[in-house]
Design a protein around this motif. Structure first.
Motif, short mmCIF file in Angstrom:
data_model
loop_
_atom_site.label_atom_id
_atom_site.label_comp_id
_atom_site.label_asym_id
_atom_site.label_seq_id
_atom_site.Cartn_x
_atom_site.Cartn_y
_atom_site.Cartn_z
N TRP A 58 0.83 -1.32 0.07
CA TRP A 58 -0.09 0.00 0.04
C TRP A 58 0.87 1.25 0.05
O TRP A 58 0.62 2.07 -0.83
CB TRP A 58 -0.98 -0.07 1.10
N TYR A 59 1.80 1.37 0.93
CA TYR A 59 2.60 2.59 1.00
C TYR A 59 3.52 2.58 -0.24
O TYR A 59 3.99 3.64 -0.63
CB TYR A 59 3.86 2.44 2.11
N ALA A 60 4.06 1.63 -0.76
CA ALA A 60 4.71 1.53 -2.17
C ALA A 60 3.88 2.16 -3.43
O ALA A 60 4.26 2.62 -4.35
CB ALA A 60 5.28 0.18 -2.62
N THR A 61 2.60 2.21 -3.18
CA THR A 61 1.91 2.98 -4.24
C THR A 61 1.45 4.36 -3.97
O THR A 61 0.58 4.85 -4.76
CB THR A 61 0.57 2.06 -4.64
N ARG A 62 1.71 4.89 -2.82
CA ARG A 62 1.33 6.30 -2.52
C ARG A 62 1.64 7.26 -3.45
O ARG A 62 0.97 8.38 -3.82
CB ARG A 62 1.83 6.70 -1.17
N ASN A 63 2.93 7.22 -4.00
CA ASN A 63 3.55 8.08 -4.91
C ASN A 63 2.98 8.35 -6.02
O ASN A 63 3.08 9.13 -7.01
CB ASN A 63 4.91 8.07 -4.96
N LYS A 64 2.04 7.27 -6.81
CA LYS A 64 1.33 6.95 -7.79
C LYS A 64 0.10 7.80 -7.82
O LYS A 64 -0.51 7.56 -8.87
CB LYS A 64 1.34 5.73 -8.38
N GLN A 65 -0.65 7.93 -6.60
CA GLN A 65 -1.96 8.34 -6.62
C GLN A 65 -2.11 9.80 -7.45
O GLN A 65 -1.32 10.72 -7.01
CB GLN A 65 -2.38 8.37 -5.17
N THR A 66 -3.14 10.13 -7.93
CA THR A 66 -3.43 11.44 -8.54
C THR A 66 -4.45 11.99 -7.63
O THR A 66 -4.89 13.49 -7.98
CB THR A 66 -3.81 11.17 -9.85
N ASP A 67 -5.44 11.50 -6.97
CA ASP A 67 -6.66 11.92 -6.51
C ASP A 67 -6.28 12.13 -4.54
O ASP A 67 -7.36 12.34 -3.99
CB ASP A 67 -7.77 11.23 -6.50
N ARG A 68 -5.13 11.94 -4.26
CA ARG A 68 -4.76 12.25 -2.86
C ARG A 68 -3.26 12.43 -2.58
O ARG A 68 -2.50 12.24 -3.67
CB ARG A 68 -5.14 10.79 -2.07
N LEU A 69 -2.95 13.04 -1.70
CA LEU A 69 -1.51 13.32 -1.37
C LEU A 69 -1.19 12.69 0.04
O LEU A 69 -1.81 12.91 1.03
CB LEU A 69 -1.44 14.82 -1.38
#
Length: 190
Positions: A58-69
């Motif tokens: 889950w944390y490995a995908t945080r930088n790819k999110q466009t609808d959250r920071l």
């Protein structure tokens, strides 16, 4: 999600004590330490049991999110993660998003959470068109409530008996910070 709230840019925001930055692989041991901390478990209403691989992924995908920071809070003097700040859950009707912060045991009682809160709020209102930020804080977390009020959040509602903790029911306090109140704070700083 409205295109005007594109959060695909994951900035590096430097303060005096902390740096807010995208997550790195080497952050995971510190994230895990935070998530296992008894105070964090209590104050967030979380469970101490979690799937380590699931959380790592889950944390490995945080930088790819466009609808959250989602940004790591790094202690500037030590260089390692002490928590996270999150802007998520877009509310189209109010053109607002939710704010949350988590400070682990290595980052407490030094003003790091207060500075991280100010930095992310300033970033959001300077770089998006959001009308407001909202949050919920459990009533047994007066330290967080104090910080939120200090930076301009005001109470707009209470969810009674929202969390059962050790046989007692705890209220959740709903707070918001409008762009207008933030602008007024900028004119008359903290």
């Amino acid at each position: 999600m409205s295109a005007v709230v594109d959060l695909s840019n994951k900035p590096k925001i430097k303060g005096e004590k902390v740096v807010l930055r995208p997550f790195k692989d080497e952050d995971f041991p510190f994230i895990e330490e935070c998530l296992k901390d008894t105070e964090i478990i209590k104050l967030t209403g979380s469970s101490p049991d979690f799937d380590r691989e699931l959380i790592l992924n889950w944390y490995a995908t945080r930088n790819k999110q466009t609808d959250r920071l989602d940004l790591a809070i790094a202690d500037k003097s030590q260089g390692f993660l002490v928590g996270e700040v999150v802007i998520n859950l877009y509310d189209e009707k109010n053109h607002s998003m939710n704010f949350r912060i988590l400070i682990g045991p290595r980052g407490r009682d030094r003003g790091l959470g207060t500075e991280a809160t100010k930095l992310i709020i300033d970033y959001v209102f300077k770089n998006t068109t959001l009308n407001q930020l909202t949050l919920s804080v459990f009533d047994f977390n007066p330290r967080a409530k104090y910080v939120y009020e200090k930076v301009g959040f005001v109470i707009y509602g209470i969810d009674k008996n929202d969390l059962e903790y050790e046989g007692e029911w705890i209220d959740s306090i709903n707070m918001k910070l409008t762009r207008e109140n933030w602008i007024n704070r900028e004119k008359n700083p903290y």
